[in-house]
Design a protein around this motif. Structure first.
Motif, short mmCIF file in Angstrom:
data_model
loop_
_atom_site.label_atom_id
_atom_site.label_comp_id
_atom_site.label_asym_id
_atom_site.label_seq_id
_atom_site.Cartn_x
_atom_site.Cartn_y
_atom_site.Cartn_z
N UNK A 113 0.84 -1.20 0.00
CA UNK A 113 0.00 0.00 0.00
C UNK A 113 0.88 1.25 0.00
N UNK A 114 0.49 2.24 -0.78
CA UNK A 114 1.21 3.52 -0.73
C UNK A 114 0.43 4.50 0.14
N UNK A 115 0.34 4.16 1.41
CA UNK A 115 -0.45 4.91 2.38
C UNK A 115 0.40 5.99 3.03
N UNK A 116 -0.16 7.16 3.20
CA UNK A 116 0.50 8.27 3.88
C UNK A 116 0.93 7.82 5.28
N UNK A 117 2.21 8.00 5.62
CA UNK A 117 2.72 7.54 6.91
C UNK A 117 2.12 8.29 8.09
N UNK A 118 1.49 9.42 7.83
CA UNK A 118 0.80 10.13 8.91
C UNK A 118 -0.50 9.42 9.30
N UNK A 119 -0.95 8.48 8.48
CA UNK A 119 -2.24 7.82 8.70
C UNK A 119 -2.11 6.48 9.40
N UNK A 120 -0.88 6.04 9.68
CA UNK A 120 -0.72 4.74 10.34
C UNK A 120 0.54 4.71 11.18
N UNK A 121 0.59 3.74 12.06
CA UNK A 121 1.81 3.41 12.79
C UNK A 121 1.81 1.91 13.05
N UNK A 122 2.98 1.34 13.26
CA UNK A 122 3.10 -0.08 13.55
C UNK A 122 3.64 -0.24 14.97
N UNK A 123 2.96 -1.06 15.76
CA UNK A 123 3.35 -1.31 17.15
C UNK A 123 3.59 -2.80 17.36
N UNK A 124 4.43 -3.11 18.34
CA UNK A 124 4.72 -4.51 18.65
C UNK A 124 4.94 -4.66 20.15
N UNK A 125 4.36 -5.70 20.72
CA UNK A 125 4.58 -6.02 22.12
C UNK A 125 4.80 -7.52 22.28
N UNK A 126 5.81 -7.86 23.09
CA UNK A 126 6.00 -9.25 23.49
C UNK A 126 5.17 -9.54 24.74
N UNK A 127 4.78 -10.81 24.92
CA UNK A 127 4.13 -11.18 26.16
C UNK A 127 4.79 -12.43 26.77
N UNK A 128 6.11 -12.49 26.67
CA UNK A 128 6.86 -13.56 27.31
C UNK A 128 6.73 -13.50 28.83
N UNK A 129 6.84 -12.27 29.37
CA UNK A 129 6.87 -12.08 30.82
C UNK A 129 5.65 -11.33 31.35
N UNK A 130 4.59 -11.31 30.57
CA UNK A 130 3.33 -10.71 31.00
C UNK A 130 2.21 -11.39 30.23
N UNK A 131 0.99 -11.12 30.62
CA UNK A 131 -0.13 -11.75 29.94
C UNK A 131 -0.38 -11.10 28.58
#
Length: 388
Positions: free
Chosen positions: A83-101
């Motif tokens: 997709x050639x989507x404007x970067x102001x319109x999205x963000x990418x997040x990541x979380x591990x849950x090895x040591x939490x629920x």
């Protein structure tokens, strides 16, 4: 927003497909990738990163794009939605849950999303199971995000697969990946509209029954009868003996899941394994004590008409084509529906008149036919994206 979907069975094929799709000046900023567990996902990420493309993805139990499908025993194809989507319109997040629920990790993602956008919407690629700890509790992920953002939040996506090897699944971005992780594409819903739905199509059998004893994920009794014995007897199967290996999920469960009563539409839960000594069974996701459930039977040929009919109804309300379509379809549908799955996926793409990419999952996140966000099993979940 312009979108194109590409596929490849090797790094060289992916390089060629990517180069060809950019010859007309198309400059994608974002890639949503679905890849077999045996393929080198890090190498594919490097190819995309070299072109300045952000990445979110999941390992799969098979993949598909417009007019093409590759199952978990197929050619090992990777599919990518660009997709050639404007970067102001999205963000990418990541979380591990090895040591939490998983719920805690999901809540952290939701809070971070609200810091970025007033009205965030979510495309989720979460791990489906880890080799050490088994299945991930998708319901906790969904409800935790909903509790932070609000009941009207839009959440779609799928749990990563591993080609039905049960060896471990991965959700990833360019920088991060893990067997216990959540990769999330957060969209600004003030800029991007999302229209989608999750539908099973399995048909209910008989009356609602009550789970009268359930603990630690195991269902011990249904209507005070031994759960495993009742399940097999109701479906006309012989009791399990110690004389042969019995594959509950592959042989029976994937074809005859439970329909568990929820607010609005029932959710599907698939018998996954059994305990012969306790006469108990466990579903792919938790069915608490006190739950009301019905048996169900495999869909007929009208399942495709049902799924596409609901899509057409929603399309008629929005009165617009989509820029891109993502589909998250349970791996069990591929086993049960056979060639009909192609008609379902391609039919959705034709209705929304958009490039499409998807994969076969270990669980689906999406809105049921009554508009409630749920975590699903045995469903086809799809979301159409359109820049406003």
């Amino acid at each position: 927003m312009k979108a194109k979907s590409i596929k490849g069975n090797s790094l060289e094929e992916i390089k060629i497909e990517l180069a060809q799709c950019m010859t007309d000046g198309f400059k994608p900023t974002l890639a949503v990738m679905f890849i077999p567990i045996k393929q080198d996902r890090k190498a594919v990420c490097e190819i995309l990163h070299h072109e300045g493309i952000d990445i979110i993805g999941a390992t799969s139990c098979g993949v598909f794009i417009n007019g093409y499908q590759d199952g978990f025993n197929g050619e090992g194809t990777t599919v990518i939605m660009l997709l050639n989507l404007n970067r102001d319109y999205y963000t990418i997040l990541y979380e591990y849950f090895d040591n939490k629920s998983v719920g805690e990790a999901a809540s952290q993602i939701a809070h971070a999303a609200l810091q970025k956008f007033k009205k965030p919407a979510f495309i989720i690629c979460s791990t489906g199971l880890s080799a050490k700890d088994g299945l991930v509790v998708g319901e906790d992920l969904m409800r935790s995000m909903e509790n932070v953002v609000g009941p009207n939040v839009m959440i779609y996506g799928g749990m990563a697969g591993d080609d039905l090897t049960y060896s471990g699944t991965f959700a990833f971005t360019y920088e991060r990946e893990g067997e216990k992780g959540i990769a999330v594409l957060v969209l600004d819903e003030d800029k991007i509209s999302l229209n989608g739905m999750a539908i099973s199509g399995w048909k209910p059998l008989g009356i609602y029954r009550t789970v009268t004893k359930s603990e630690g994920g195991w269902i011990y009794t249904i209507d005070d009868q031994p759960a495993l014995q009742m399940y097999l007897k109701y479906l006309g199967n012989e009791p399990i003996t110690g004389e042969h290996e019995y594959k509950l999920f592959e042989d029976v469960g994937v074809h005859y899941p439970f329909q568990v009563e929820e607010i609005g539409d029932p959710v599907m839960r698939t018998p996954f394994k059994f305990n012969r000594e306790e006469n108990a069974l466990m579903c792919d996701y938790n069915v608490p004590q006190g739950s009301k459930l019905r048996f169900s039977m495999p869909p007929d040929y009208d399942i495709v008409e049902n799924v596409l009919g609901k899509a057409k109804e929603l399309k008629n309300v929005t009165m617009t084509d989509a820029d891109a379509l993502l589909i998250f379809s349970c791996a069990g549908r591929l086993s049960t529906m056979g060639p009909l799955i192609n008609l379902e996926n391609d039919g959705l793409s034709e209705i929304w008149n958009a490039p499409m990419a998807g994969f076969f999952t270990y669980g689906e996140y999406g809105t049921n036919v009554n508009g409630r966000q749920e975590f699903h099993s045995t469903t086809c979940c799809w979301v159409a994206l359109k820049e406003k």
